[in-house]
Motif scaffolding. Structure first.
Motif, PDB file in Angstrom:
ATOM      1  N   SER A  98       0.835  -1.192   0.000  1.00  0.00           N
ATOM      2  CA  SER A  98       0.000   0.000   0.000  1.00  0.00           C
ATOM      3  C   SER A  98       0.879   1.255   0.000  1.00  0.00           C
ATOM      4  O   SER A  98       1.674   1.447  -0.920  1.00  0.00           O
ATOM      5  CB  SER A  98      -0.947  -0.042   1.197  1.00  0.00           C
ATOM      6  OG  SER A  98      -2.016   0.854   1.049  1.00  0.00           O
ATOM      7  N   LEU A 156     -12.144  -1.876   9.441  1.00  0.00           N
ATOM      8  CA  LEU A 156     -10.924  -2.509   8.941  1.00  0.00           C
ATOM      9  C   LEU A 156     -11.240  -3.814   8.217  1.00  0.00           C
ATOM     10  O   LEU A 156     -10.652  -4.112   7.173  1.00  0.00           O
ATOM     11  CB  LEU A 156      -9.942  -2.764  10.084  1.00  0.00           C
ATOM     12  CG  LEU A 156      -9.109  -1.568  10.532  1.00  0.00           C
ATOM     13  CD1 LEU A 156      -8.363  -1.902  11.821  1.00  0.00           C
ATOM     14  CD2 LEU A 156      -8.127  -1.146   9.453  1.00  0.00           C
ATOM     15  N   LEU A 160     -10.053  -4.229   4.447  1.00  0.00           N
ATOM     16  CA  LEU A 160      -8.866  -5.061   4.227  1.00  0.00           C
ATOM     17  C   LEU A 160      -9.153  -6.477   3.737  1.00  0.00           C
ATOM     18  O   LEU A 160      -8.292  -7.096   3.108  1.00  0.00           O
ATOM     19  CB  LEU A 160      -8.048  -5.157   5.518  1.00  0.00           C
ATOM     20  CG  LEU A 160      -7.534  -3.842   6.098  1.00  0.00           C
ATOM     21  CD1 LEU A 160      -6.752  -4.109   7.381  1.00  0.00           C
ATOM     22  CD2 LEU A 160      -6.673  -3.079   5.102  1.00  0.00           C
ATOM     23  N   GLN A 166     -14.842 -11.464   5.758  1.00  0.00           N
ATOM     24  CA  GLN A 166     -14.919 -10.396   6.752  1.00  0.00           C
ATOM     25  C   GLN A 166     -15.373 -10.900   8.119  1.00  0.00           C
ATOM     26  O   GLN A 166     -15.001 -10.322   9.144  1.00  0.00           O
ATOM     27  CB  GLN A 166     -15.845  -9.289   6.243  1.00  0.00           C
ATOM     28  CG  GLN A 166     -15.229  -8.495   5.107  1.00  0.00           C
ATOM     29  CD  GLN A 166     -16.161  -7.484   4.484  1.00  0.00           C
ATOM     30  OE1 GLN A 166     -17.225  -7.175   5.040  1.00  0.00           O
ATOM     31  NE2 GLN A 166     -15.782  -6.954   3.332  1.00  0.00           N
ATOM     32  N   TRP A 169     -12.531 -12.073  10.937  1.00  0.00           N
ATOM     33  CA  TRP A 169     -11.602 -11.047  11.416  1.00  0.00           C
ATOM     34  C   TRP A 169     -10.517 -11.645  12.306  1.00  0.00           C
ATOM     35  O   TRP A 169      -9.333 -11.384  12.128  1.00  0.00           O
ATOM     36  CB  TRP A 169     -12.367  -9.963  12.164  1.00  0.00           C
ATOM     37  CG  TRP A 169     -11.505  -9.154  13.105  1.00  0.00           C
ATOM     38  CD1 TRP A 169     -11.225  -9.424  14.401  1.00  0.00           C
ATOM     39  CD2 TRP A 169     -10.804  -7.959  12.779  1.00  0.00           C
ATOM     40  NE1 TRP A 169     -10.395  -8.467  14.923  1.00  0.00           N
ATOM     41  CE2 TRP A 169     -10.124  -7.558  13.947  1.00  0.00           C
ATOM     42  CE3 TRP A 169     -10.699  -7.184  11.627  1.00  0.00           C
ATOM     43  CZ2 TRP A 169      -9.346  -6.398  13.995  1.00  0.00           C
ATOM     44  CZ3 TRP A 169      -9.911  -6.033  11.675  1.00  0.00           C
ATOM     45  CH2 TRP A 169      -9.247  -5.654  12.849  1.00  0.00           C
ATOM     46  N   LEU A 173      -6.851 -10.965  11.150  1.00  0.00           N
ATOM     47  CA  LEU A 173      -6.416  -9.685  11.704  1.00  0.00           C
ATOM     48  C   LEU A 173      -6.495  -9.665  13.221  1.00  0.00           C
ATOM     49  O   LEU A 173      -6.505  -8.591  13.832  1.00  0.00           O
ATOM     50  CB  LEU A 173      -7.274  -8.551  11.121  1.00  0.00           C
ATOM     51  CG  LEU A 173      -7.284  -8.430   9.588  1.00  0.00           C
ATOM     52  CD1 LEU A 173      -8.273  -7.348   9.160  1.00  0.00           C
ATOM     53  CD2 LEU A 173      -5.902  -8.122   9.047  1.00  0.00           C
ATOM     54  N   TRP A 176      -4.151  -7.481  15.386  1.00  0.00           N
ATOM     55  CA  TRP A 176      -4.162  -6.042  15.232  1.00  0.00           C
ATOM     56  C   TRP A 176      -4.606  -5.321  16.496  1.00  0.00           C
ATOM     57  O   TRP A 176      -4.076  -4.261  16.831  1.00  0.00           O
ATOM     58  CB  TRP A 176      -5.061  -5.649  14.053  1.00  0.00           C
ATOM     59  CG  TRP A 176      -4.423  -5.879  12.724  1.00  0.00           C
ATOM     60  CD1 TRP A 176      -3.809  -7.019  12.299  1.00  0.00           C
ATOM     61  CD2 TRP A 176      -4.323  -4.957  11.637  1.00  0.00           C
ATOM     62  NE1 TRP A 176      -3.348  -6.863  11.012  1.00  0.00           N
ATOM     63  CE2 TRP A 176      -3.655  -5.616  10.579  1.00  0.00           C
ATOM     64  CE3 TRP A 176      -4.756  -3.654  11.447  1.00  0.00           C
ATOM     65  CZ2 TRP A 176      -3.392  -4.991   9.360  1.00  0.00           C
ATOM     66  CZ3 TRP A 176      -4.510  -3.037  10.228  1.00  0.00           C
ATOM     67  CH2 TRP A 176      -3.834  -3.703   9.205  1.00  0.00           C
ATOM     68  N   ASP A 221      -9.527  -6.158  -3.809  1.00  0.00           N
ATOM     69  CA  ASP A 221      -8.965  -5.039  -3.047  1.00  0.00           C
ATOM     70  C   ASP A 221      -9.850  -3.809  -3.232  1.00  0.00           C
ATOM     71  O   ASP A 221      -9.958  -3.268  -4.329  1.00  0.00           O
ATOM     72  CB  ASP A 221      -7.541  -4.752  -3.524  1.00  0.00           C
ATOM     73  CG  ASP A 221      -6.801  -3.769  -2.624  1.00  0.00           C
ATOM     74  OD1 ASP A 221      -7.462  -2.999  -1.888  1.00  0.00           O
ATOM     75  OD2 ASP A 221      -5.559  -3.780  -2.659  1.00  0.00           O
ATOM     76  N   LEU A 223      -9.433  -0.925  -1.287  1.00  0.00           N
ATOM     77  CA  LEU A 223      -8.660   0.280  -1.018  1.00  0.00           C
ATOM     78  C   LEU A 223      -7.823   0.719  -2.212  1.00  0.00           C
ATOM     79  O   LEU A 223      -7.758   1.905  -2.543  1.00  0.00           O
ATOM     80  CB  LEU A 223      -7.748   0.057   0.196  1.00  0.00           C
ATOM     81  CG  LEU A 223      -8.313   0.415   1.560  1.00  0.00           C
ATOM     82  CD1 LEU A 223      -7.296   0.087   2.639  1.00  0.00           C
ATOM     83  CD2 LEU A 223      -8.690   1.879   1.617  1.00  0.00           C
ATOM     84  N   HIS A 249      -7.201  -6.290   0.376  1.00  0.00           N
ATOM     85  CA  HIS A 249      -6.037  -5.409   0.510  1.00  0.00           C
ATOM     86  C   HIS A 249      -4.956  -5.994   1.414  1.00  0.00           C
ATOM     87  O   HIS A 249      -3.769  -5.771   1.186  1.00  0.00           O
ATOM     88  CB  HIS A 249      -6.488  -4.052   1.053  1.00  0.00           C
ATOM     89  CG  HIS A 249      -5.436  -2.995   0.999  1.00  0.00           C
ATOM     90  ND1 HIS A 249      -4.978  -2.460  -0.189  1.00  0.00           N
ATOM     91  CD2 HIS A 249      -4.745  -2.365   1.998  1.00  0.00           C
ATOM     92  CE1 HIS A 249      -4.057  -1.546   0.069  1.00  0.00           C
ATOM     93  NE2 HIS A 249      -3.898  -1.466   1.387  1.00  0.00           N
ATOM     94  N   ALA A 250      -5.354  -6.736   2.436  1.00  0.00           N
ATOM     95  CA  ALA A 250      -4.396  -7.260   3.420  1.00  0.00           C
ATOM     96  C   ALA A 250      -3.716  -8.515   2.889  1.00  0.00           C
ATOM     97  O   ALA A 250      -3.880  -9.623   3.417  1.00  0.00           O
ATOM     98  CB  ALA A 250      -5.098  -7.540   4.744  1.00  0.00           C
TER      99      ALA A 250
END
Length: 271
Positions: A98, A156, A160, A166, A169, A173, A176, A221, A223, A249-250
């Motif tokens: 990114s 997020l 991401l 999603q 999470w 993630l 995080w 993605d 973002l 994106h992640a």
């Protein structure tokens, strides 16, 4: 943790391994080197090469200084150069995601003698040779430092992860929350980084980049839409482009094995 300095900005970084070939990790907007989690150590374990791996805290993140005045991504590229000089590294493969991928482009243009190779993940060349995300996506991104943690977690996940993941999470993630509690985001630094990203442009100068390069994008993605990687590829004809189905994106969380394999691709070409 070692500390480099660039024109009054202190830059912390983590340093792993003792190999001759260096790989440096540069993260995205508002995120320090800690948000690569175990990927640097995993690269050391799994690579066939003898490596030295560095993960930097960009200015305004982690334990690095947070300047109060506006700056550009070219300044952050010079930060990276200062870190390498402090570490005694003459050349490195730069892995940037990114905003980190934008910094990597500026680094290779400004310091070509120090760029052994590039891995450009979920990034762009900047306007006008770029496609910006939907305005709603930009608003969610810009508001992250100013909303409650539970709301930030949901945003997020949407920013991401691909839609189908999603709800997972915690799997992708989960670290995080802990990392953000240890390194509470500095809102002014986040906004200054966002301002630097908004001014990013390397389009005409990309032709000057000659080092081995791999470009990675996820086809979900939100973002940095994947067309941005296709534009990068068109301006870097020697580069290899990898488009990952079902990835957001992640990329470092969703497909770390692709990042490790792609670093090896750059290493092979660089040698």
């Amino acid at each position: 943790m070692p500390v480099a300095e660039n024109k009054g900005v202190n830059l912390h970084y983590r340093d792993f391994g003792q190999g001759e070939q260096a790989v440096v990790f540069v993260h995205g907007l508002g995120l320090s080197g800690s948000f690569w989690f175990d990927l640097p150590e995993r690269l050391l374990r799994e690579s066939a090469e003898s490596l030295r791996v560095i993960a930097i805290d960009n200015r305004g993140t982690g334990r690095s200084s947070a300047p109060l005045k506006p700056f550009k991504l070219s300044h952050m590229a010079d930060d990276l150069s200062a870190v390498l000089e402090h570490a005694g590294v003459s050349k490195a493969i730069v892995v940037g995601i990114s905003m980190g991928g934008m910094i990597a482009q500026h680094f290779a243009i400004r310091h070509p003698d120090k760029a052994a190779g590039l891995l450009l993940i979920a990034t762009s060349a900047g306007l006008p040779h770029a496609r910006i995300p939907h305005i709603g996506t930009i608003k969610k991104l810009a508001g992250l430092p100013f909303i409650p943690q539970e709301d930030a977690r949901q945003n997020l996940a949407e920013l991401l992860l691909p839609k189908a993941e999603q709800h997972n999470w915690a799997q992708y993630l989960g670290g995080w929350d802990t990392a953000m509690q240890k390194e509470k985001p500095r809102s002014h630094a986040f906004l200054l980084q966002l301002g630097a990203v908004s001014l990013h442009y390397t389009g005409k100068k990309l032709q000057d980049i000659r080092c081995p390069t791999v470009i990675i994008t996820g086809d979900e993605d939100r973002l940095v839409p994947p067309i941005n990687s296709q534009i990068l590829k068109a301006r870097l004809p020697h580069a290899q482009l990898k488009e990952l189905p079902g990835v957001g994106h992640a990329v470092e969380a969703l497909a770390p094995e692709v990042i490790i394999a792609s670093i090896q691709d750059v290493l092979n070409e660089a040698s």
